[in-house]
Design an enzyme around this catalytic site. Structure first.
Site, mmCIF file in Angstrom:
data_model
loop_
_atom_site.group_PDB
_atom_site.id
_atom_site.type_symbol
_atom_site.label_atom_id
_atom_site.label_comp_id
_atom_site.label_asym_id
_atom_site.label_seq_id
_atom_site.Cartn_x
_atom_site.Cartn_y
_atom_site.Cartn_z
ATOM 1 N N GLU A 107 37.512 52.340 30.580
ATOM 2 C CA GLU A 107 36.834 51.788 31.764
ATOM 3 C C GLU A 107 37.872 51.307 32.754
ATOM 4 O O GLU A 107 38.978 50.938 32.358
ATOM 5 C CB GLU A 107 35.979 50.570 31.356
ATOM 6 C CG GLU A 107 34.748 50.895 30.575
ATOM 7 C CD GLU A 107 34.028 49.629 30.101
ATOM 8 O OE1 GLU A 107 34.547 48.522 30.268
ATOM 9 O OE2 GLU A 107 32.921 49.777 29.560
ATOM 10 N N LYS A 149 39.747 48.686 34.785
ATOM 11 C CA LYS A 149 39.969 47.252 34.580
ATOM 12 C C LYS A 149 40.035 46.611 35.957
ATOM 13 O O LYS A 149 41.043 46.707 36.658
ATOM 14 C CB LYS A 149 41.268 47.017 33.804
ATOM 15 C CG LYS A 149 41.500 45.554 33.506
ATOM 16 C CD LYS A 149 42.766 45.351 32.696
ATOM 17 C CE LYS A 149 42.887 43.905 32.247
ATOM 18 N NZ LYS A 149 42.725 42.942 33.318
ATOM 19 N N ARG A 158 36.596 36.916 35.392
ATOM 20 C CA ARG A 158 35.510 37.167 34.443
ATOM 21 C C ARG A 158 34.271 36.377 34.854
ATOM 22 O O ARG A 158 34.384 35.208 35.249
ATOM 23 C CB ARG A 158 35.967 36.693 33.060
ATOM 24 C CG ARG A 158 35.043 37.078 31.920
ATOM 25 C CD ARG A 158 35.574 38.283 31.252
ATOM 26 N NE ARG A 158 34.851 38.733 30.097
ATOM 27 C CZ ARG A 158 35.438 39.035 28.933
ATOM 28 N NH1 ARG A 158 36.721 38.866 28.759
ATOM 29 N NH2 ARG A 158 34.730 39.539 27.943
ATOM 30 N N ARG A 165 35.426 32.587 32.462
ATOM 31 C CA ARG A 165 36.084 32.940 31.210
ATOM 32 C C ARG A 165 36.176 31.732 30.293
ATOM 33 O O ARG A 165 36.184 31.838 29.087
ATOM 34 C CB ARG A 165 37.489 33.422 31.579
ATOM 35 C CG ARG A 165 38.367 33.805 30.448
ATOM 36 C CD ARG A 165 39.771 33.966 30.990
ATOM 37 N NE ARG A 165 40.604 34.716 30.073
ATOM 38 C CZ ARG A 165 41.147 34.212 28.973
ATOM 39 N NH1 ARG A 165 40.929 32.971 28.640
ATOM 40 N NH2 ARG A 165 41.895 34.976 28.211
ATOM 41 N N GLU A 221 33.064 41.498 35.668
ATOM 42 C CA GLU A 221 34.214 41.016 36.427
ATOM 43 C C GLU A 221 33.739 40.860 37.868
ATOM 44 O O GLU A 221 33.112 41.766 38.423
ATOM 45 C CB GLU A 221 35.367 42.033 36.336
ATOM 46 C CG GLU A 221 36.654 41.578 36.976
ATOM 47 C CD GLU A 221 37.525 40.662 36.086
ATOM 48 O OE1 GLU A 221 37.036 40.164 35.046
ATOM 49 O OE2 GLU A 221 38.685 40.439 36.460
ATOM 50 N N GLU A 261 43.420 47.127 38.161
ATOM 51 C CA GLU A 261 44.689 46.745 37.547
ATOM 52 C C GLU A 261 45.152 47.771 36.524
ATOM 53 O O GLU A 261 46.310 47.802 36.155
ATOM 54 C CB GLU A 261 44.405 45.444 36.790
ATOM 55 C CG GLU A 261 45.368 44.342 36.990
ATOM 56 C CD GLU A 261 44.992 43.172 36.082
ATOM 57 O OE1 GLU A 261 45.886 42.409 35.751
ATOM 58 O OE2 GLU A 261 43.808 43.033 35.693
ATOM 59 N N LYS A 272 44.019 46.741 26.605
ATOM 60 C CA LYS A 272 44.180 46.813 28.055
ATOM 61 C C LYS A 272 45.472 47.548 28.385
ATOM 62 O O LYS A 272 46.508 47.321 27.754
ATOM 63 C CB LYS A 272 44.158 45.422 28.685
ATOM 64 C CG LYS A 272 45.018 44.366 28.041
ATOM 65 C CD LYS A 272 44.804 42.999 28.703
ATOM 66 C CE LYS A 272 45.525 41.902 27.955
ATOM 67 N NZ LYS A 272 45.259 40.562 28.417
HETATM 68 N N1 ATP Z 1 35.947 46.970 32.203
HETATM 69 C C1 ATP Z 1 36.361 45.784 31.766
HETATM 70 N N2 ATP Z 1 36.125 45.386 30.484
HETATM 71 C C2 ATP Z 1 36.550 44.208 30.007
HETATM 72 N N3 ATP Z 1 37.241 43.323 30.757
HETATM 73 C C3 ATP Z 1 37.522 43.644 32.038
HETATM 74 C C4 ATP Z 1 37.081 44.872 32.592
HETATM 75 N N4 ATP Z 1 37.496 44.900 33.888
HETATM 76 C C5 ATP Z 1 38.144 43.765 34.124
HETATM 77 N N5 ATP Z 1 38.189 42.975 33.016
HETATM 78 C C6 ATP Z 1 38.869 41.677 32.936
HETATM 79 O O1 ATP Z 1 40.047 41.852 32.175
HETATM 80 C C7 ATP Z 1 40.245 40.704 31.369
HETATM 81 C C8 ATP Z 1 41.168 41.014 30.205
HETATM 82 O O2 ATP Z 1 42.454 41.242 30.637
HETATM 83 P P1 ATP Z 1 43.403 40.206 31.448
HETATM 84 O O3 ATP Z 1 44.789 40.571 31.204
HETATM 85 O O4 ATP Z 1 42.966 40.108 32.869
HETATM 86 O O5 ATP Z 1 43.094 38.892 30.668
HETATM 87 P P2 ATP Z 1 43.472 37.444 31.066
HETATM 88 O O6 ATP Z 1 42.316 36.812 31.760
HETATM 89 O O7 ATP Z 1 44.808 37.374 31.714
HETATM 90 O O8 ATP Z 1 43.505 36.821 29.684
HETATM 91 P P3 ATP Z 1 44.547 37.087 28.550
HETATM 92 O O9 ATP Z 1 45.857 37.305 29.228
HETATM 93 O O10 ATP Z 1 44.403 35.835 27.783
HETATM 94 O O11 ATP Z 1 44.034 38.305 27.852
HETATM 95 C C9 ATP Z 1 38.861 40.309 30.998
HETATM 96 O O12 ATP Z 1 38.805 38.962 30.632
HETATM 97 C C10 ATP Z 1 38.081 40.583 32.264
HETATM 98 O O13 ATP Z 1 38.162 39.454 33.086
HETATM 99 MG MG MG Z 2 46.680 37.798 31.132
HETATM 100 MG MG MG Z 3 42.265 39.510 34.847
#
Ligand code: ATP
Ligand code: MG
Ligand code: MG
Length: 777
Positions: free
Chosen positions: A422, A424, A429, A445, A477, A576, A601
């Site tokens: 998917e 990102k 969140r 979140r 998101e 991203e 991710k």
């Molecule tokens: N298709 C998607 N499925 C799941 N999450 C998504 C999607 N698109 C965007 N996201 C975002 O990506 C986040 C996960 O990656 P991210 O690196 O941004 O996390 P983070 O908030 O920095 O937290 P951490 O670094 O603790 O994982 C999810 O919490 C969500 O906010």
């Molecule tokens: Mg992060």
């Molecule tokens: Mg993020």
């Protein structure tokens, strides 16, 4: 489904649950320690009216009864206070939660005064000599005096503090679980009405995260209160603090050195809890003075080690290594034991493990002790999964992803399984809830209620919800949206939106939701069905509306080339990177709160670095030179180790900032300078590495790094890779402020060590790949 009760309603219910009777167990054979070990830990009984090792009082029962009976007032630090005065003290600070309880106490006598006798019972019970230890399964010695206690309904802070003092003497997790478990067991047995409060105070929270009530009172306010209540000058307190580094200890020593003519009445847990809540919620005019006033009153009711923990609670940090997971395990054990005793059955190790797992699972789906604790008491832990389920209106802990920086890792992880990719999206969140009774919520979140921040999303739900969806929880998101160009805007735009008091008509940057999962639909949890089915529900129950709501774009192709192409496409559309998720089978079920390997991710920018960014706590700064003389030129950052509750330094950061940002950070951070390093900050003591100023932990910054190395100066993840060396970031660069996370949600020491390790694996893999005999990837 019935309406969701507000936290206040739950608290009221909890407080009014009747105490349970039943057969009681010999608590010496508790939990993780066998009877022999538990026996060894016991110490001889303390003499009457003396101080325990930990400073808590032991009052001779008859004397204490004499003091309280027939007495319509209690002495607080020499001043005699009537029940009415104490009642009005509570009212003065606007407490509502326990007002009925207080009235009942007045009828019964006086809970504040009378509970000191129960405190002495509990304190001395834990201190019996080995010869006094009753044989296993004997009735506990408390039974004869218990009748009196049922009248005097509240647990005291003194009991809690003597438990905390025991915990502070050990670093062994199993022992901590045992001590806490014993404490919760006693609470369940003797003061079930106060169990909920005792759980909150043990984790230093005042309610579930979505209630938004937080402690964390500034050092200056606390120092003033300590000075005024102990008759010292502010200067003296500051000096002592500078020397000791722990305001709690300073308060304890100052209080102990203060002559008091009368024994203050014991602080009860509900009174303390209500007072802390009032302090946390005070705002506006004069709030600082009112806070100081209330802290002084609390301090004047404290004795022994109580001021230490009171002050630490106010600061927002108990420093007991009581991570939430430890509390959950202890509570699960206590409940399992309590209900087994009631049914007169033996509890096996298997039962305990089962109870722990149950509570952990239930809590990650429904993270609210307000709901869980009363149901635990009423229906037992064996019925908890049935009585506490995912509920719209209560934010669930979101599933998290693991970083990856190689496509081959994706294929290795998912192997033969069906997965899906998917986009990102780069925003924040957003968990969108719709309850049976027609209420919408948006949670962050971090389980914060963001409904007021997103009035545009709230207003748009009826447009994209189909009428068939009568209740739901969506995982989405929220991104910034360009209405003219009809496209996603970079994350920074979303961050320019106000976080509070947002008015729909004033919104300049609109938020668009991209939904990627559905966790609950029409009265049923969907957590335990395959993702492919959840996705079908998502597509049938909602309709995309340009600029307001859409489904996360996905591709189910599995070759490395197609993933690569999809990634390029995602990045072109301001995303991203990609999320890769398991699509079929039990492994594709939604796992609340887990950082799962079933979600990976891939971030385009980080593929060449360590795979992901880090979110770090700003703990100190260095004065700028040259162009940066009026601002801080560099910052000291740390990660968080939740197991030891320490902040461990990980790098000095000086790049990636604009001039405006440096000015803004200087303004913000100057407000939270502290005179001395916090004693839970771990950093080299060597003079050349000391920052010019230290800060309260408050801000979290996202940081990128090229790689990580072992370091004698920085303490991140010390002991994880090498006994005496920490890990530090090389060439760190500032990315953004993380407003959607608390400082305790920083990247953990364990994650830092994983980054370090994966980098080594990666280097070895690349070396193999470039050698002529390399295996094919
Ligand atoms: N298709 C998607 N499925 C799941 N999450 C998504 C999607 N698109 C965007 N996201 C975002 O990506 C986040 C996960 O990656 P991210 O690196 O941004 O996390 P983070 O908030 O920095 O937290 P951490 O670094 O603790 O994982 C999810 O919490 C969500 O906010
Ligand atoms: Mg992060
Ligand atoms: Mg993020």
């Amino acid at each position: 489904m019935g309406a969701v009760l507000s936290p206040l309603q739950y608290l009221r219910r909890a407080v009014w649950l009747r105490p349970m009777s039943g057969r009681q167990s010999n608590i010496s054979k508790f939990f993780t320690l066998g009877p022999e070990q538990a026996r060894k830990k016991r110490t001889p009984a303390a003499p009457a009216n003396s101080e325990n090792e930990d400073g808590s009082r032991v009052i001779k029962k008859e004397e204490n009864d004499e003091k309280t009976s027939g007495n319509d007032g209690i002495a607080v630090n020499g001043e005699k206070r009537t029940a009415d005065e104490l009642e009005s003290l509570k009212e003065e600070h606007g407490e509502a939660t326990n007002s009925m309880e207080t009235k009942r106490s007045k009828v019964d006598g006086l809970s504040l005064a009378s509970s000191s006798s129960s405190s002495s019972n509990l304190a001395s019970e834990g201190e019996t000599t080995p010869s006094e230890i009753p044989p296993p399964i004997a009735e506990p010695p408390l039974e004869s005096t218990r009748k009196q206690q049922t009248k005097k309904a509240h647990a005291t802070f003194a009991d809690m503090v003597s438990t905390f003092t025991k915990i502070e003497k050990t670093t062994k997790r199993l022992e901590i679980i045992d001590i806490m478990g014993t404490y919760f067991f006693k609470m369940l047995r003797d003061y079930p009405n106060d169990l909920l409060i005792s759980v909150y105070l043990s984790i230093n929270k005042l309610g579930p995260d979505y209630s938004g009530i937080e402690l964390g009172i500034g050092e200056s306010i606390i120092m003033k209160a300590v000075a005024e209540s102990t008759g010292q000058t502010l200067q003296q307190i500051k000096q002592a603090f500078h020397k000791v580094g722990d305001l709690g200890l300073v308060a304890q020593t100052s209080r102990q050195n203060q002559p008091t003519m009368f024994q203050p009445a014991a602080l009860t847990l509900p009174f303390l809890f209500d007072s802390l809540k009032s302090i946390a919620q005070m705002s506006g005019n004069q709030s600082q003075n009112r806070k100081i006033g209330l802290i002084k009153r609390l301090l004047s009711s404290c004795q022994g080690a109580e001021p230490k923990y009171l002050i630490r609670a106010l600061e927002g940090k108990l420093r007991l290594q009581l991570a939430e997971k430890t509390i959950l395990v202890s509570l699960a054990n206590a409940c399992a034991q309590y209900h087994a005793d009631k049914k007169q059955v033996k509890l096996s190790q298997q039962d305990r493990i089962h109870a722990e797992q149950t509570l952990r699972d239930v809590y990650s789906q429904l993270p609210s002790y307000d709901i869980i604790v009363p149901r635990l008491i009423e229906h037992g832990i064996e019925n908890l999964r049935e009585t506490c389920k995912l509920t719209p209106g209560v934010p669930t802990k979101p599933m998290l992803a693991k970083p990856t920086k190689q496509f081959s890792e994706v294929l290795d992880t998912f192997d033969q399984a069906t997965f899906t990719c998917e986009y990102k999206y780069d925003g924040e969140r957003a968990q969108v809830h719709f309850t049976e009774d027609g209420k919408f919520y948006v949670f962050s979140r971090n389980s914060e209620d963001m409904s007021v921040r997103y009035p545009d999303i709230m207003a748009s739900v009826p447009r994209w919800r189909k009428p068939e969806a009568t209740s739901f929880i969506l995982d989405c998101e929220a991104t910034a949206w360009d209405k003219e160009e009809n496209r996603i805007l970079p994350f920074q735009k979303l961050a320019t939106r106000k976080r509070k008091d947002v008015k729909l008509e004033e919104i300049k940057v609109r938020a668009c939701l991209f939904a990627f999962d559905i966790l609950y639909l029409n009265g049923k949890s969907l957590l335990d069905i395959p993702f492919s089915e959840r996705r079908k529900h998502l597509y049938t129950m909602f309709q995309p509306i340009t600029g307001e709501f859409d489904f996360a774009k996905h591709s189910d192709q599995r070759s490395v080339e197609s993933i690569q192409e999809f990634l390029e496409e995602a990045v072109k559309e301001s995303c991203e990177g990609l999320m890769v998720k398991m699509l079929e089978g039990p492994e594709s079920h939604y796992e609340p709160s887990k950082r799962s390997r079933h979600w990976l991710k891939i971030k385009k920018d980080y593929l060449s670095g360590v795979g992901d960014s880090l979110d770090l706590i700003v703990v100190g700064a260095y004065h700028g030179r040259g162009k940066r003389t009026s601002v801080y030129g560099a910052f000291l950052l740390g990660c968080y180790d939740p197991d030891t509750e320490t902040v461990q330094t990980v790098c000095k950061l000086g790049t990636g900032f604009s001039e405006e940002q440096l000015e803004q950070f200087h303004r913000q951070l100057s407000q939270i300078v502290i005179p001395k390093k916090k004693d839970f900050y771990s950093h080299s003591e060597a003079p050349p590495h000391q920052p010019d100023v230290w800060f309260e932990p408050k801000y979290l910054w996202e940081v990128l790094t090229a790689d990580l190395s072992l370091s004698p100066v920085y303490k991140a993840a010390i002991g994880y890779v090498q006994e005496d060396k920490g890990i530090s970031l090389r060439f760190p660069r500032f990315v953004r402020v993380r407003e959607d996370k608390n400082w305790e949600d920083a990247t953990t020491s364990e994650q830092v060590s994983e980054f370090y390790r994966s980098q080594i694996v990666h280097t070895q893999a690349s070396a193999r790949a470039s050698s002529p005999n390399a295996e094919e990837y």
